[in-house]
Design a protein around this motif. Sequence first.
Motif, PDB file in Angstrom:
ATOM      1  N   ARG A 310       0.808  -1.149   0.063  1.00 20.86           N
ATOM      2  CA  ARG A 310      -0.091  -0.076   0.085  1.00 20.86           C
ATOM      3  C   ARG A 310       1.013   1.281   0.057  1.00 20.86           C
ATOM      4  N   ASP A 311       1.935   1.309   0.781  1.00 23.69           N
ATOM      5  CA  ASP A 311       3.012   2.429   1.064  1.00 23.69           C
ATOM      6  C   ASP A 311       3.644   2.650  -0.255  1.00 23.69           C
ATOM      7  N   ALA A 312       3.957   1.594  -1.134  1.00 20.94           N
ATOM      8  CA  ALA A 312       5.021   1.657  -2.303  1.00 20.94           C
ATOM      9  C   ALA A 312       6.383   1.534  -1.584  1.00 20.94           C
ATOM     10  N   LYS A 313       6.382   0.902  -0.677  1.00 19.19           N
ATOM     11  CA  LYS A 313       7.724   0.918  -0.094  1.00 19.19           C
ATOM     12  C   LYS A 313       9.258   0.400  -1.144  1.00 19.19           C
ATOM     13  N   PRO A 314      10.015   0.900  -1.165  1.00 19.28           N
ATOM     14  CA  PRO A 314      10.971   0.806  -1.878  1.00 19.28           C
ATOM     15  C   PRO A 314      12.097  -0.301  -1.674  1.00 19.28           C
ATOM     16  N   THR A 315      11.347  -1.698  -1.513  1.00 25.19           N
ATOM     17  CA  THR A 315      12.072  -2.654  -0.729  1.00 25.19           C
ATOM     18  C   THR A 315      12.790  -3.687  -1.659  1.00 25.19           C
ATOM     19  N   TYR A 316      13.760  -4.323  -1.351  1.00 21.95           N
ATOM     20  CA  TYR A 316      14.456  -5.050  -2.017  1.00 21.95           C
ATOM     21  C   TYR A 316      13.567  -6.365  -2.966  1.00 21.95           C
ATOM     22  N   LEU A 317      12.469  -6.813  -2.274  1.00 26.44           N
ATOM     23  CA  LEU A 317      11.585  -7.620  -2.854  1.00 26.44           C
ATOM     24  C   LEU A 317      10.745  -6.957  -3.758  1.00 26.44           C
ATOM     25  N   ARG A 318      10.237  -5.811  -3.926  1.00 28.87           N
ATOM     26  CA  ARG A 318       9.603  -5.156  -4.938  1.00 28.87           C
ATOM     27  C   ARG A 318      10.749  -5.042  -6.196  1.00 28.87           C
ATOM     28  N   ALA A 319      11.827  -4.519  -5.827  1.00 26.90           N
ATOM     29  CA  ALA A 319      12.886  -4.092  -6.747  1.00 26.90           C
ATOM     30  C   ALA A 319      13.374  -5.327  -7.427  1.00 26.90           C
ATOM     31  N   VAL A 320      13.471  -6.608  -6.763  1.00 31.76           N
ATOM     32  CA  VAL A 320      13.564  -7.926  -7.528  1.00 31.76           C
ATOM     33  C   VAL A 320      12.288  -8.125  -8.575  1.00 31.76           C
ATOM     34  N   ALA A 321      11.357  -8.249  -8.060  1.00 31.68           N
ATOM     35  CA  ALA A 321       9.923  -8.443  -8.610  1.00 31.68           C
ATOM     36  C   ALA A 321      10.000  -7.690  -9.968  1.00 31.68           C
ATOM     37  N   VAL A 322      10.330  -6.491 -10.112  1.00 37.86           N
ATOM     38  CA  VAL A 322      10.128  -5.561 -11.251  1.00 37.86           C
ATOM     39  C   VAL A 322      11.269  -5.827 -11.984  1.00 37.86           C
ATOM     40  N   GLN A 323      12.453  -6.261 -11.605  1.00 36.97           N
ATOM     41  CA  GLN A 323      13.529  -6.291 -12.638  1.00 36.97           C
ATOM     42  C   GLN A 323      13.335  -7.819 -13.362  1.00 36.97           C
ATOM     43  N   ARG A 324      12.922  -8.823 -12.630  1.00 38.32           N
ATOM     44  CA  ARG A 324      12.695 -10.062 -13.126  1.00 38.32           C
ATOM     45  C   ARG A 324      11.589 -10.259 -14.158  1.00 38.32           C
ATOM     46  N   ALA A 325      10.558  -9.428 -13.972  1.00 43.22           N
ATOM     47  CA  ALA A 325       9.232  -9.424 -14.510  1.00 43.22           C
ATOM     48  C   ALA A 325       9.819  -8.729 -16.057  1.00 43.22           C
ATOM     49  N   ARG A 326      10.491  -7.598 -15.824  1.00 42.49           N
ATOM     50  CA  ARG A 326      10.890  -7.089 -17.109  1.00 42.49           C
ATOM     51  C   ARG A 326      11.693  -7.832 -17.919  1.00 42.49           C
ATOM     52  N   ALA A 327      12.778  -8.661 -17.215  1.00 42.27           N
ATOM     53  CA  ALA A 327      13.681  -9.532 -17.763  1.00 42.27           C
ATOM     54  C   ALA A 327      12.957 -10.736 -18.738  1.00 42.27           C
ATOM     55  N   ALA A 328      11.860 -11.132 -17.948  1.00 40.32           N
ATOM     56  CA  ALA A 328      10.941 -12.269 -18.517  1.00 40.32           C
ATOM     57  C   ALA A 328      10.114 -11.918 -19.689  1.00 40.32           C
ATOM     58  N   GLY A 329       9.910 -10.438 -19.758  1.00 43.13           N
ATOM     59  CA  GLY A 329       9.125 -10.023 -20.715  1.00 43.13           C
ATOM     60  C   GLY A 329       7.610  -9.994 -20.100  1.00 43.13           C
ATOM     61  N   ASP A 330       7.283 -10.058 -18.812  1.00 43.36           N
ATOM     62  CA  ASP A 330       6.069 -10.412 -18.300  1.00 43.36           C
ATOM     63  C   ASP A 330       5.339  -8.925 -17.973  1.00 43.36           C
ATOM     64  N   HIS A 331       4.969  -8.334 -19.017  1.00 45.59           N
ATOM     65  CA  HIS A 331       4.408  -7.009 -19.336  1.00 45.59           C
ATOM     66  C   HIS A 331       3.317  -6.796 -18.224  1.00 45.59           C
ATOM     67  N   HIS A 332       2.503  -7.917 -17.875  1.00 42.74           N
ATOM     68  CA  HIS A 332       1.294  -7.804 -16.879  1.00 42.74           C
ATOM     69  C   HIS A 332       1.826  -7.502 -15.582  1.00 42.74           C
ATOM     70  N   ALA A 333       2.869  -8.366 -15.361  1.00 43.36           N
ATOM     71  CA  ALA A 333       3.498  -8.059 -13.881  1.00 43.36           C
ATOM     72  C   ALA A 333       4.249  -6.687 -14.043  1.00 43.36           C
ATOM     73  N   VAL A 334       4.928  -6.183 -14.784  1.00 42.25           N
ATOM     74  CA  VAL A 334       5.408  -4.917 -14.894  1.00 42.25           C
ATOM     75  C   VAL A 334       4.437  -3.986 -14.564  1.00 42.25           C
ATOM     76  N   ARG A 335       3.315  -3.889 -15.371  1.00 38.08           N
ATOM     77  CA  ARG A 335       2.416  -2.968 -15.407  1.00 38.08           C
ATOM     78  C   ARG A 335       1.575  -3.022 -13.876  1.00 38.08           C
ATOM     79  N   ALA A 336       1.507  -4.232 -13.272  1.00 39.67           N
ATOM     80  CA  ALA A 336       0.739  -4.351 -12.047  1.00 39.67           C
ATOM     81  C   ALA A 336       1.633  -3.658 -10.778  1.00 39.67           C
ATOM     82  N   LEU A 337       2.974  -3.981 -10.979  1.00 42.16           N
ATOM     83  CA  LEU A 337       3.753  -3.392  -9.975  1.00 42.16           C
ATOM     84  C   LEU A 337       4.357  -2.034 -10.239  1.00 42.16           C
ATOM     85  N   THR A 338       4.442  -1.709 -11.410  1.00 41.79           N
ATOM     86  CA  THR A 338       4.648  -0.212 -11.629  1.00 41.79           C
ATOM     87  C   THR A 338       3.283   0.638 -11.248  1.00 41.79           C
ATOM     88  N   ARG A 339       2.229   0.134 -12.022  1.00 39.12           N
ATOM     89  CA  ARG A 339       1.144   1.197 -11.863  1.00 39.12           C
ATOM     90  C   ARG A 339       0.792   1.376 -10.095  1.00 39.12           C
TER      91      ARG A 339
END
Length: 480
Positions: A310-339
């Motif tokens: 909820r607070d959009a904390k800049p955690t390592y968990l979120r950062a890893v998720a965004v990086q891996r989603a982008r690397a895998a071409g998981d556009h839905h995950a990237v949109r969900a996490l960055t939105r």
Amino acid sequence: MIDTRTTEPMRTPQPKPAQPQPTAPAAHHGTDGRPRQQPTAAPSTHQEVVTHQELVTAVERVLERHLHERVSEAARIDPVFADQMAARLAEFVLRGGKRLRAGFVWWGWQAAGGDLEQADAALHLGAALELLQGCALIHDDVMDASPVRRGAPAVHTDFTAAHARARMHGSSTAYGTAAAVLCGDLALSWADDLVSVTALSCTHGRRLHQEWRALRTELIAGQYLDIHGQADRSTGLAQAVRIAGLKSALYTVERPLALGAALAGADEATTAALRSAGRCAGIAFQLRDDLLGVYGEPAVTGKPSGEDLRDAKPTYLRAVAVQRARAAGDHHAVRALTRATNSAPRDSASRDSAPFGEQDLDEQELDALREVIERTGARTVVEKQIERLVELSVRHLHTVRRAPHTAPPTPQTAHVIDALTRLIERAAATPTGPPRAPDRRTKPPRPTADTHPNDPAAAEGIGRGRTSAVPPAPTTGGRP
């Protein structure tokens, strides 16, 4: 076993603190003119062989005595201040907590060959860290607008409710926020009192004060970078690790271990080994906290689940998720996490009063985000990083030699290392078993230029060195 019979436990502060209270004992002075602390929880001759619970009991008795004296002092200043703030703070500090920081001070002192006469000082330093933790939690809950802490209303929530019940003038929320900030400041002041008296009464007081001063500043720097990361929607791995280092690793493990080592007058090699162990363990502690912030059970953690999302904390968990989603071409995950990190609260009227990155996410949306993080494999990556960091931390511990530092390890040395190992595993919530020595076929890690103790992003090369205890997440494949 720690003997705590010399301290009378403090009861929960009463509503009428203005009534006569016991006078605080006068300070004693040694032949060198320095004030000497009265015994509060003097260990017995078997003080080294203790359980964590025995240590917790001893530290809490020190806290009880100190808080009793401070509440009595507040009552002489003003009964309203004593009743509504000092007593409330005392109750909050004594209401639970793992007392991990106090444990790391104690065992850091033991690992460095602490003298029996310093046992009271080690317990007082541990109590001071618990008061500082109280300050950090109170202020953190204000900044994050968290309503619950340790299974009860957060301090600012409690003040807000008291204002509303009394039908006082003005905004109950603003009153609760202001009062909680002052309450946290009071906790810091009381912590400083304990450290000052301890530093003045021991041989290595200057070193203790230097560690304490650095610890306080690093904690505030980490908190600021945390809210700054929320405000600028940071999802960078390097920044997430740096925040974890400043906000938690140094403050929770490394500096407490260094405080214990300073109290014992440890040499540079011993202190460096303890710092390196503490850096790795502290990062592991914060990564575990990141996981609990998303997947934790409120009944266990004592705070709501999903607040970091909820607070959009800049955690390592979120950062890893965004990086891996982008690397895998998981556009839905990237949109969900960055939105989630780029949207604003739906209620525009509350936008100015909302925490920096807060999102108006219901439970269904939080569950969806949890599933997205799971799908990227980020949770598994973080779990493995925690395990690796704990292993590295324990390897550093086994390079420590107690005074005299040229002597071979003794059974007592093994007991201290085992106790520290279990405390590190408890902090990181990793499965515990019989503590094992590192594989002697490989050389233990050594401090290098990349592990300077004043650079929280550089432990084991984290963030910029040749190696990395928390390396960037793999960039191939959608799952580990």
